[in-house]
Every structure is written in structure tokens, then in C-alpha cells.
Design an enzyme around this catalytic site. Structure first.
Site, PDB file in Angstrom:
ATOM      1  N   ASP A  53     -70.686 -64.803 -13.019  1.00 37.74           N
ATOM      2  CA  ASP A  53     -70.799 -66.171 -12.532  1.00 37.74           C
ATOM      3  C   ASP A  53     -69.406 -66.768 -12.341  1.00 37.74           C
ATOM      4  O   ASP A  53     -68.546 -66.653 -13.221  1.00 37.74           O
ATOM      5  CB  ASP A  53     -71.604 -66.988 -13.556  1.00 37.74           C
ATOM      6  CG  ASP A  53     -71.802 -68.424 -13.139  1.00 37.74           C
ATOM      7  OD1 ASP A  53     -72.487 -68.654 -12.135  1.00 37.74           O
ATOM      8  OD2 ASP A  53     -71.261 -69.313 -13.822  1.00 37.74           O
ATOM      9  N   GLU A  94     -69.444 -63.318  -8.219  1.00 35.19           N
ATOM     10  CA  GLU A  94     -69.696 -64.530  -7.453  1.00 35.19           C
ATOM     11  C   GLU A  94     -68.300 -65.036  -7.098  1.00 35.19           C
ATOM     12  O   GLU A  94     -67.616 -65.622  -7.950  1.00 35.19           O
ATOM     13  CB  GLU A  94     -70.461 -65.560  -8.275  1.00 35.19           C
ATOM     14  CG  GLU A  94     -70.802 -66.791  -7.451  1.00 35.19           C
ATOM     15  CD  GLU A  94     -71.513 -67.870  -8.267  1.00 35.19           C
ATOM     16  OE1 GLU A  94     -72.379 -68.551  -7.701  1.00 35.19           O
ATOM     17  OE2 GLU A  94     -71.201 -68.030  -9.462  1.00 35.19           O
TER      18      GLU A  94
END
Length: 772
Positions: free
Chosen positions: A411, A447
Site C-alpha cells: 500500500d 501501489e
């Protein structure tokens, strides 16, 4: 000049300017711009609780070892069984190990051994299942970033299991939350004991050799990812026993695995399963953090997803889930949140790292009282610091070697790649991953952005890494809703995004292609809503993105219009077909293959209910069963045809003298596209993939040959005639997929090359080229 007044005696700890632990609180002169640091006087019963001696008889603490960090049960000196405890706490003045019995009685054991900033000790007789935490002593001076407060029980960052939930009452905050002067509220220390209100770490027996496990080791080019939430995927499944729903055991159940294998995916990407906490603002609204992007324990499987217990049983249950998925040929990828923690900004709770060494773990701001926030969540871990880098890499290796997982999706990975300030692809984090003998062999997905300056890094991560490709998402959404001005960007996305990844020596599978993800509309909502509808989140519909690139097909939300519903079904088939026929690694989101809806909520992070859970009853409806079967058929096509999952980028050139180009693009006239065609307004594109002499070899070294395919994408609202390319491209074409028709609808299946066929409005066709 005279000195500033001493702290208000009513607010100071016993002893005037000394705090409750015998350490001097700083005072300031009038020349010092900082306000005076204060400590709050606890209520009498709370003060007694903090100062009381343990009721249990003291245990012996042997010196133990500084390695490994965390709590490790083993046989110590003289054959005694017990647990070694080791905590990195740079700058701390003292550390107490706190052991809790079944009634919550606390025994505090000072750790007196200090080796390279690691406090450690071996406690004989402490066995798996023992609950524990730490109290760390040091200066309280938030103006310099020092936030030690021994009144707060702290979770071991290396705890393998966590028992209990974080409820976040006032006692768990290191500062007094209701201090009347808000300008300095976070600088006033709260001396109330937090131990009764916070979860405890649990000692776990880590013995497991994984000899009976067989990792699938699916090559990247063959991978099909299925993003799911452990709880949401299993909560409403009728084939999973009620007592297992919402748990790791539920995901391991044959009924859950049967759906995954029938669909044909090769990997599940689990939304965060590290122990996480619920934010205070959600708890006040009777909501919970559902997605889990609020980690606080990087080694512990989230306890609430365990059906068998939370005193270490969750670890074994997680391992059994991994084994069951591996036995079905499915890899396990974890979505991990190492960019920030649940402690939030300076007004957040003190749960673990903040109380161990705030300055050592977090990036502080220009004013050390606050934090550098590249995540939008209040804090950012300082990955440049050796102890933080070690925490992350130790955690990653643990999940691979001891928990059996096959990869990670990071993330906001750009936040991890920052050196001192800027994103740096030579950063310590990326360098350590690249040389680590365990981590460089697993699947790594970035990401590739954060919210800081220069944080958007799609295409910039180094080899070994794949990336979520949001440019793919946007191009495909725009094309099918009729908002793409030309076809140039779409052509790159369909063929593997060579413009993003080829320059650095990467491959088409560096692109994780997706149309939807957990964050945003579901696939069904993407074709059903023009606007987000997040009122249930309690934030006046301000949360969630306004840039959805969606189209409701003529009616907002649910409708009885047969024409609108038919168009939506066709658009769903178009989007699934495009995703699964594109070069790169496709990622599906749980439930999209059967029409899951969130009622237009594009930010269901706090919807731990029917809004966020998969509705399995949809499969009983013919239209959604047909959609599932189309998705499964497309996945099978992809698995059976290597030309659809190439390992090398297309060159646009023949692979041998006199052969066909490996990739060609056609206009509706059947002519190859020119440079001008790419940049002219258009809604129709033909993509020809040649299966002759694919530049890859099978395990025996032989060249791979495959069928050739023509994909026709038509996004206009009227039908079009499309001339099928003639020889040498093909002599005939067989229709394999036509999204304008349902699975059982009749229609011509074979066409002569050079013939003009009718492509229905807003539809996709896949045709196999025949050369005889």
C-alpha cells in the site's frame, strides 16, 4: 530574564516539576518559544494503579539474548523452557516487561540487559499463550518529539499474536485529550493506566517446518489475481458453516475454494490481515474499519478473523488456510500497510511505536511535535532508519518463511521508497528487497504512489516489481463510457504498457491490469452510477473520489428499465472481456464476476456489513450466473493460450522472414492503422495477436506456437461494419466471444476473411484466426 513560571501545581505530577516516574519535566525561559511542558495529575485511583507493585510473586529474569526481536519460546540455559523477550527501544531510559494472567493481573519485570539499544531478558516458565506488553520510560517532551509515557501499555511490534481489540477510550492516549488549551493539548501528558483498555501481545510457539506444503510458484505471466476480503468474502456464503464465516477457516473451506478454482484464478490478494485498530472517529459513529488499512501489528494475523481463538490459535488457523489454498493451486498475496500505523498524528493514541521511540520510528515534521504525512493517515514510518527497515523486512520474511505466503502488495509503496524526502528508486528499502534472498523470490506488487510531492511513480519501480497500473484502469473505463478522445493510450494499455515498463528492462507482467479495486466502485456500480453515494459513511458524502470515470447507462442506481439493464450487462461483459484479454496480469475484485453492488458507495472502508460483503445469492440469478460463466471462460482462454499472456513485449515486427508481425492494429475498413488513425477520434479498434513463433520457450526449450486472435472493441452506440483482415492474416475467423449475445444466444460462429461483419453497438468480439 526571569524564568517562565513553573507548571501549574494542580496539573503537575507529585514532586512539583518532576513527573510521576522521577524524571524531570523541562521548564522553559521566556526566551524559549515553546510553551511549558505539562503532565496531568491522574485521579487518585488511577495514580495508585500506575504506581502499585505487582500482586504476583516476582519472576526471575535471566539476561537472555538481544536476538531475535520479539517474544520467542524456547529452551534456555540449563534446559529450562521459557521465553526470550527482546525490544528495540532507542533512547529509552528503562523498559518493563508486563505479564498478565487470565484475570488481567499484571506483573512487571524490569529488563535490565541492554545490547545495541535492544532491551532483553529470558523469563523461565513463560509459555505460549502468555499475554504481555511493555512499559517504556523516558523523557516527555513532545516539542522535541520525545513522547515516552510508562503509564501506557505498549504492544510489542514483533508480537506474533494479539488478544483483544483497541477500543480507544481516553486512557490509551499519551496526552490529555480534553485539555482546555487545544493549542498545546497533545503536549500535556496523561498519567492514567491504559493496560485495562488495550490488547496484549501473546507468546506463540512458532514451530512449523511446512514440509507438507507445496507452493504453487505460478509464473507472473500465468497469474490471475483475485482481490478479496477474508471476512467479506465468507460472511454470507451459504456453503460455509456459520461458525466459520468471516474467518481464515472460512476461506479455507472447500465451498470457498471451489468458487476460486471454478473461476480459475491463480492467486488471492487478501486485504490487510495484519492486526489493525479501528479509528476513533469511526467508533464514535458506531462504525468500524472494515478494510484494515490501519495496521498496528506487523507480525500478527488479525485476531477478529480467527474462528478458533485469539491466544495464538489465530496463527495456526492462518497457516491452515494457506495450506488449503496452496493445495488448490492458489497462491496467497498479502496487502500490507508499512507506510503508516494506527497511531495516527500527534493527536492519536499511544499504542506501540510512539511510546517505544517516537523519534526513531516516525518521520517527524519541521516541527518535531508533528509528523511528516505522505499517507493522509497522520504519520509515515521513517523507513530510512535502520530499525524501521529491519522491522519491515523481518515482518516480510516472517510471513514468507513461517506463515507460508507467496507475495505482497505494498500500500502506498512510494512512501516506502522515499529517502530523506523525495521518492528514490535507489532508496534503502528497495535496495534491501533487491538483495534479500527470501524476498526477491516472492511476488512484489507496488501501489506506485503516495500523496506527497512527486509521489506518483507509475512505471518507475525497478525490476522484480510489478505495479498496479491505474493508467490501464482509466483508459479502459474512458473507452467504454465513450470519453476517450483517441485510441493511442488504449493501444498501449491493451498490449502490456510497453511505454511504461519496457524502458527499464521489465516485462508485460510488470503491469497489474485492473478496472476496479477495493477502493472505488464495484464493476456493477461502475455501470450503474454517475456519482458516489457514500452517505452511510457518516461524512456527508465528502469522502471517496469524485473522479470515477463511470457511466450509469441512462439511470442512476437501481432501475426497472429493461433497456438500461441490458446495456449494463453488455458493459459488464465488455469490461471483463477487455481485462482478461489484455496483455499483463489481470486483477479481478471479489464479487465483480457475479454483479456485486455496494449501492453506489465508492469508499466502503467502514462498511462491515452487507454493503461490503459478497452477496452469494446473486449466483442464483441467471444474468449474474451468465456473467460468472463468461469470466470463467475468459480465464480458461487465457490459461490455454500463451499468446494472451506473453512474457515479452510485442515488437510489431515479423518473428521470422516472411512471417506475420506479432501485433497488428486494424480499422473497421480492415486496413492496418496509420499514425493518423491513432490520434483521430474513434470508437472502434481491431487488435490482432499472432501466435506464430512466440518469443518464449517451453520447459524443454522448444519454441512456443499458438493460435492467432483478433479482438474487436466497439464503444459507439450504433452498430458498425467491420471488415475482417484477409490473407495472410487469416482465411477464416471463428467467433469465440461476442458480448452482444448471452452465452446461449444463437449467431454465426464462422466468417470468411475479407468479409464485412456487423459488430453490435457497445460490444467486444474475440475471433480465432484460421489459416486453412
Amino acid at each position: 530574564m526571569s524564568s517562565a513560571p513553573e507548571p501549574d501545581q494542580a496539573a503537575a505530577a507529585p514532586g512539583g516539576t518532576a513527573d510521576g516516574d522521577g524524571h524531570r519535566s523541562s521548564t522553559t525561559t521566556l526566551a524559549d518559544p515553546r510553551p511549558t511542558t505539562r503532565t496531568a495529575q491522574p485521579a487518585a485511583e488511577d495514580a495508585a494503579a500506575v504506581q502499585r507493585l505487582p500482586d504476583a510473586p516476582p519472576r526471575p529474569v535471566w539476561p537472555g539474548a538481544p536476538e531475535p526481536l520479539g517474544a520467542r519460546f524456547h529452551t534456555g540455559p540449563d534446559g529450562a523452557q521459557g521465553t526470550n523477550f527482546a525490544l528495540w527501544a532507542g533512547g529509552a531510559e528503562a523498559v518493563e516487561l508486563c505479564l498478565f494472567d487470565a484475570e488481567g493481573t499484571e506483573a512487571r519485570l524490569p529488563l535490565t540487559e541492554l545490547t545495541h539499544e535492544v532491551w532483553h531478558g529470558f523469563v523461565p516458565g513463560v509459555r505460549p499463550g502468555q499475554a504481555y506488553g511493555y512499559r517504556v520510560h523516558g523523557r516527555w517532551d513532545p516539542w522535541t518529539g520525545a513522547r515516552w509515557n510508562p503509564a501506557k501499555l505498549l504492544l510489542d511490534p514483533y508480537a506474533r499474536a494479539v488478544d483483544g481489540e483497541f477500543a480507544l477510550p481516553p486512557e490509551v492516549y499519551g496526552h490529555v485529550r480534553d485539555w482546555p488549551d487545544r493549542a498545546v493539548a497533545d503536549t500535556v501528558r496523561d498519567n492514567r493506566d491504559s493496560a485495562p483498555f488495550v490488547p496484549k501481545g501473546v507468546v506463540v510457539d512458532d514451530g512449523d517446518d511446512w514440509e507438507d506444503d507445496r507452493r504453487p510458484k505460478t509464473p507472473w505471466s500465468d497469474t490471475v489475481i483475485y482481490e478479496l476480503h477474508v471476512r467479506g468474502f465468507t460472511m454470507r456464503h451459504p456453503g460455509i458453516p456459520p461458525e466459520l464465516r468471516g474467518s481464515y477457516a472460512g476461506l479455507a473451506h472447500p465451498a470457498a475454494i471451489e468458487h476460486l478454482t471454478e473461476l480459475g484464478v491463480t492467486a488471492v490478494e487478501l486485504l490487510p490481515v495484519h492486526q489493525f485498530a479501528h479509528e476513533d472517529h469511526l467508533l464514535r459513529r458506531n462504525l468500524r474499519n472494515y478494510w484494515g488499512y490501519n495496521s498496528i501489528g506487523y507480525f500478527a494475523p488479525h485476531a477478529a478473523y480467527s474462528s478458533s481463538g485469539t491466544r495464538g490459535q489465530q496463527v495456526g488457523e492462518f497457516k491452515r488456510m494457506v495450506r488449503a489454498l496452496h493445495a488448490a493451486g492458489i497462491e496467497v498475496i498479502l496487502d500490507v500497510v508499512y507506510n503508516h500505523t494506527a497511531e495516527g498524528g500527534e493527536l492519536g493514541p499511544t499504542l506501540s511505536l510512539r511510546g517505544i521511540d517516537n523519534r526513531g520510528y516516525y518521520r517527524l515534521g519541521g516541527d518535531p511535535r508533528g509528523y511528516a504525512d505522505y499517507t493522509g493517515c497522520g504519520n509515515t514510518l521513517h523507513v530510512v532508519q535502520p530499525q524501521v527497515l529491519r522491522l519491515i523486512t523481518d515482518s516480510l520474511r516472517y510471513w514468507v518463511t513461517e506463515m507460508g505466503v507467496d507475495g505482497f502488495r505494498f500500500d502506498l509503496a512510494a512512501a516506502l521508497a522515499r529517502s530523506m524526502h523525495d521518492v528514490d528508486m535507489l532508496s534503502p528499502f528497495l535496495a534491501v528487497i533487491a538483495q534479500d534472498p527470501v524476498l526477491r523470490r516472492v511476488k512484489l506488487i507496488a501501489e506506485p504512489w503516495d500523496i506527497g510531492s512527486g509521489g506518483y511513480q507509475v512505471g518507475a519501480f525497478p525490476p522484480l516489481w510489478t505495479e498496479w497500473n491505474d493508467r490501464y484502469r482509466d483508459a479502459v473505463r474512458d473507452f467504454w463510457r465513450g470519453a476517450s478522445g483517441d485510441l493511442a493510450d488504449l493501444g498501449y494499455r491493451l498490449s502490456g504498457s510497453s511505454d511504461l515498463y519496457a524502458w527499464s528492462g521489465r516485462h508485460p507482467y510488470a503491469s497489474v491490469n485492473f478496472v476496479t479495486a477495493h477502493d472505488g466502485f464495484t464493476l456493477r456500480d461502475l455501470v450503474s452510477y454517475d456519482r458516489k453515494h457514500n452517505e452511510a459513511n457518516g461524512e456527508d458524502n465528502r469522502d471517496g473520489s469524485n473522479d470515477n470515470r463511470s457511466w450509469n447507462c441512462g439511470a442512476e442506481g437501481e432501475t426497472d428499465s429493461e433497456s438500461v439493464l441490458a446495456l449494463r450487462q453488455r458493459q459488464l461483459r465488455n469490461l471483463l472481456g477487455t481485462l482478461l484479454l489484455s496483455t499483463g496480469v489481470p486483477m479481478l475484485v471479489a464479487g465483480d464476476e457475479m454483479g456485486r453492488t455496494q449501492g453506489g458507495n465508492n469508499n466502503a472502508y467502514c462498511q462491515d456489513n452487507e454493503v461490503g460483503w459478497v452477496d452469494w445469492s446473486l449466483l442464483e440469478e441467471p444474468r449474474w450466473r451468465d456473467l460468472f460463466e463468461l469470466a470463467a471462460r475468459l480465464v480458461r482462454l487465457r490459461r490455454n493460450h500463451p499468446v494472451l499472456r506473453r512474457r515479452a513485449f510485442f515488437s510489431g515486427l515479423p518473428q521470422d522472414s516472411g512471417g506475420l508481425r506479432d501485433l497488428a492494429w486494424f480499422t473497421p475498413r480492415g486496413a492496418e492503422m496509420t499514425e493518423a488513425d491513432w490520434f483521430a477520434p474513434a470508437a472502434t479498434l481491431g487488435m490482432y495477436l499472432s501466435g506464430r513463433d512466440i518469443p518464449q520457450r517451453d520447459p524443454t526449450g522448444r519454441r512456443v506456437d499458438d493460435d492467432s486472435f483478433l479482438t474487436v472493441l466497439h464503444a459507439a452506440d450504433t452498430p458498425i461494419g467491420f471488415t475482417l483482415p484477409g490473407p495472410p492474416w487469416a482465411r477464416h475467423y471463428e467467433v469465440l466471444v461476442d458480448t452482444s449475445r448471452t452465452a446461449d444466444a444463437p449467431g454465426p460462429r464462422r466468417h470468411r476473411a475479407g468479409a464485412a461483419i456487423t459488430v453490435a453497438e457497445r460490444s467486444l468480439m474475440l475471433l480465432r484466426a484460421e489459416h486453412r
